[in-house]
Design a protein around this motif. Structure first.
Motif, short mmCIF file in Angstrom:
data_model
loop_
_atom_site.label_atom_id
_atom_site.label_comp_id
_atom_site.label_asym_id
_atom_site.label_seq_id
_atom_site.Cartn_x
_atom_site.Cartn_y
_atom_site.Cartn_z
N GLN A 229 0.84 -1.19 0.00
CA GLN A 229 0.00 0.00 0.00
C GLN A 229 0.88 1.24 0.00
N SER A 231 0.91 5.62 0.10
CA SER A 231 0.13 6.81 0.39
C SER A 231 -0.05 7.63 -0.88
N GLY A 367 -3.36 8.94 16.90
CA GLY A 367 -4.21 7.87 16.41
C GLY A 367 -4.07 6.55 17.13
N GLY A 383 5.23 0.37 13.95
CA GLY A 383 4.45 1.57 13.64
C GLY A 383 3.86 2.21 14.87
N ARG A 387 4.63 5.98 16.52
CA ARG A 387 3.56 6.92 16.88
C ARG A 387 3.74 7.39 18.33
N ARG A 413 3.06 -0.23 4.59
CA ARG A 413 1.78 0.27 5.09
C ARG A 413 1.98 1.21 6.28
N ALA A 414 2.82 0.79 7.25
CA ALA A 414 3.07 1.64 8.41
C ALA A 414 3.76 2.93 8.01
N GLU A 417 1.20 5.29 6.70
CA GLU A 417 0.38 5.82 7.78
C GLU A 417 1.12 6.90 8.57
N ASP A 420 1.28 10.09 6.50
CA ASP A 420 0.01 10.79 6.57
C ASP A 420 -0.16 11.50 7.92
N LEU A 421 0.25 10.80 9.00
CA LEU A 421 0.15 11.40 10.34
C LEU A 421 0.99 12.66 10.44
#
Length: 459
Positions: A229, A231, A367, A383, A387, A413-414, A417, A420-421
């Motif tokens: 995936q 972004s 999140g 991930g 965070r 994927r992480a 994410e 995006d964060l």
């Protein structure tokens, strides 16, 4: 068969993270273990080396070179680690002792299983075997580039020609050229020694080029590889605000080598500035010089209008609250014996600010659910740990983040994410960021502009 795993199950508390895994690896074979962040890859690596935390439970069978190793006590594991099964960690700065030369650390690894006689000479030969000149024997880890530090870990891993080498994201922090050379070295040495290599990686290209077989782990179960995936986020270029960070003519000499030679840059309020360059170019050194908030060897650093050459202790303390780092490896950045909640509260208490109720607020901002506050970093995915590290950096409401490869250790994927964060936080909090990365996709997505560090200068 050098490695055989049967019905391996691993649980943290009530959560089962590995659910009956079976696989094998033969002499000289490269077996890749892939999967998203939180799938259980690193838990498997820790179980293979007898390094699972005390609150983890494991069952099943693990055989190394025909010897069952499940259920061994600490003394028996100490005899096996390094001799029959070895680990190449992701972050050599965390794995190597910063106050000792790399040669002496390698010699110690030789002595543990082979005695003192000839240990220094063997260590020197191992360094040369991985392409590190003899004159770097006494160098400290911080004086070597990321690629050279990783080569030291590889030398330690193959020193006793073990039956199994476990490499957990061994090149995630390196730029593409160094990554390829380092992987060629690791795979070649393992095949030459007849060691089975279990390569844990989230880099599909690297896996496709190197692995004899690929195992895809998802939610603790082996299955078919999942699609990568990416972004789709793209940011508009924002105008540069008033500079919150200004570096001019920065010079730095380490171990007689000129690392920075008149480097200059500015980061405006609300702006993300990317900084790229080859491994060893001095990117991390530049960040350290800024974070130190002291007089540089040469040049000038100004943070929020304050010249670091003239800062008094009280002013330096206040500026440290307004400027926070996010490091590449959150496992090394977070104290393993503290809960997430304690880690988030620590900077608040250090700076005399109220901490009650802030953990849940900070976790929500990045999140994550509030119930993670009671867990320790070892029970989180990569991930999730990153965070938490970002949440900790935000605890003091800074205006400037210094990001050192913040997503290089994560799977695709992480990584998407976290990118995006960071974008969302930048917009919501009007953060300025200096982002060090060798990932062109990350720089294209996040940075308003990207600078290149080469030969100690910004280009």
């Amino acid at each position: 068969m050098n490695l055989r795993v049967r019905d391996l199950r691993i649980s943290y508390g009530n959560a089962q993270v590995v659910k009956g895994v079976d696989f094998e690896a033969a002499a000289g074979e490269v077996v890749a273990l892939t999967g998203p962040s939180g799938a259980g890859k690193s838990a498997i690596a820790l179980a293979l080396l007898g390094l699972l935390p005390r609150d983890a439970r494991a069952s099943g069978e693990i055989h190394v070179a025909g010897t069952p190793v499940h259920g061994l006590d600490d003394r028996a594991w100490s005899r096996l680690r390094g001799s029959r099964i070895a680990l190449v960690m992701q972050d050599p700065l965390a794995a190597l002792t910063p106050v000792r030369g790399v040669g002496s650390q390698l010699a110690e690894a030789v002595r543990v299983h082979a005695g003192r006689a000839g240990a220094r000479e063997r260590a020197a030969r191992l360094l040369e075997m991985v392409g590190i000149p003899a004159d770097r024997y006494r160098a400290y880890p911080a004086e070597l580039s990321g690629g050279m530090r990783q080569r030291v870990l590889i030398a330690m891993a193959v020193a006793h020609r073990p039956a199994v080498v476990v490499a957990d994201e061994p090149t995630a922090s390196l730029d593409p050229d160094v990554r390829e050379r380092t992987m060629d070295l690791l795979c070649g040495l393992c095949r030459e020694a007849g060691s089975a290599l279990l390569l844990i990686s989230h880099d599909p290209g690297l896996v496709a080029r190197r692995a004899d077989r690929v195992l895809a782990l998802r939610e603790g179960v082996l299955g078919d590889p999942a699609p990568v995936q990416h972004s789709g986020l793209r940011l508009r270029v924002r105008p540069t605000g008033n500079p919150v960070l200004s570096v001019s003519g920065l010079g730095c000499v380490l171990d007689g080598r000129k690392v920075l030679d008149g480097a200059s840059l500015e980061v405006g309020a609300g702006e993300i500035v990317g900084l790229s360059g080859a491994s060893g170019a001095g990117k991390t050194t530049l960040l350290r010089e800024v974070l130190r908030l002291g007089p540089p060897q040469a040049g000038r650093i100004v943070v929020y209008g304050r010249d670091t050459r003239t800062l008094q202790p009280a002013a330096r303390r206040a500026l440290r609250a307004r400027m926070q780092p996010v490091f590449q490896d959150p496992r090394a950045a977070l104290d393993p014996v503290m809960t997430v909640g304690q880690s988030l509260a620590e900077p608040l208490r250090v700076h005399g600010r109220p901490a009650d109720g802030r953990a849940a607020e900070l976790l929500a901002r990045v999140g994550l659910p509030a119930d993670l506050a009671g867990r320790r970093p070892g029970a989180l995915s990569g991930g999730q740990r990153q965070r938490v590290a970002i949440a900790r950096a935000l605890a003091l409401d800074p205006g400037l983040l210094l990001l050192d490869e913040p997503v290089s250790a994560l799977d695709a994927r992480a990584k998407a994410e976290i990118v995006d964060l960071l974008s969302e936080l930048r917009t919501a909090l009007d953060l300025a960021c200096l982002l060090v990365s060798h990932d062109e996709d990350v720089l294209t997505t996040l940075a308003d502009r990207t600078l290149l560090l080469r030969n100690g200068k910004i280009q």
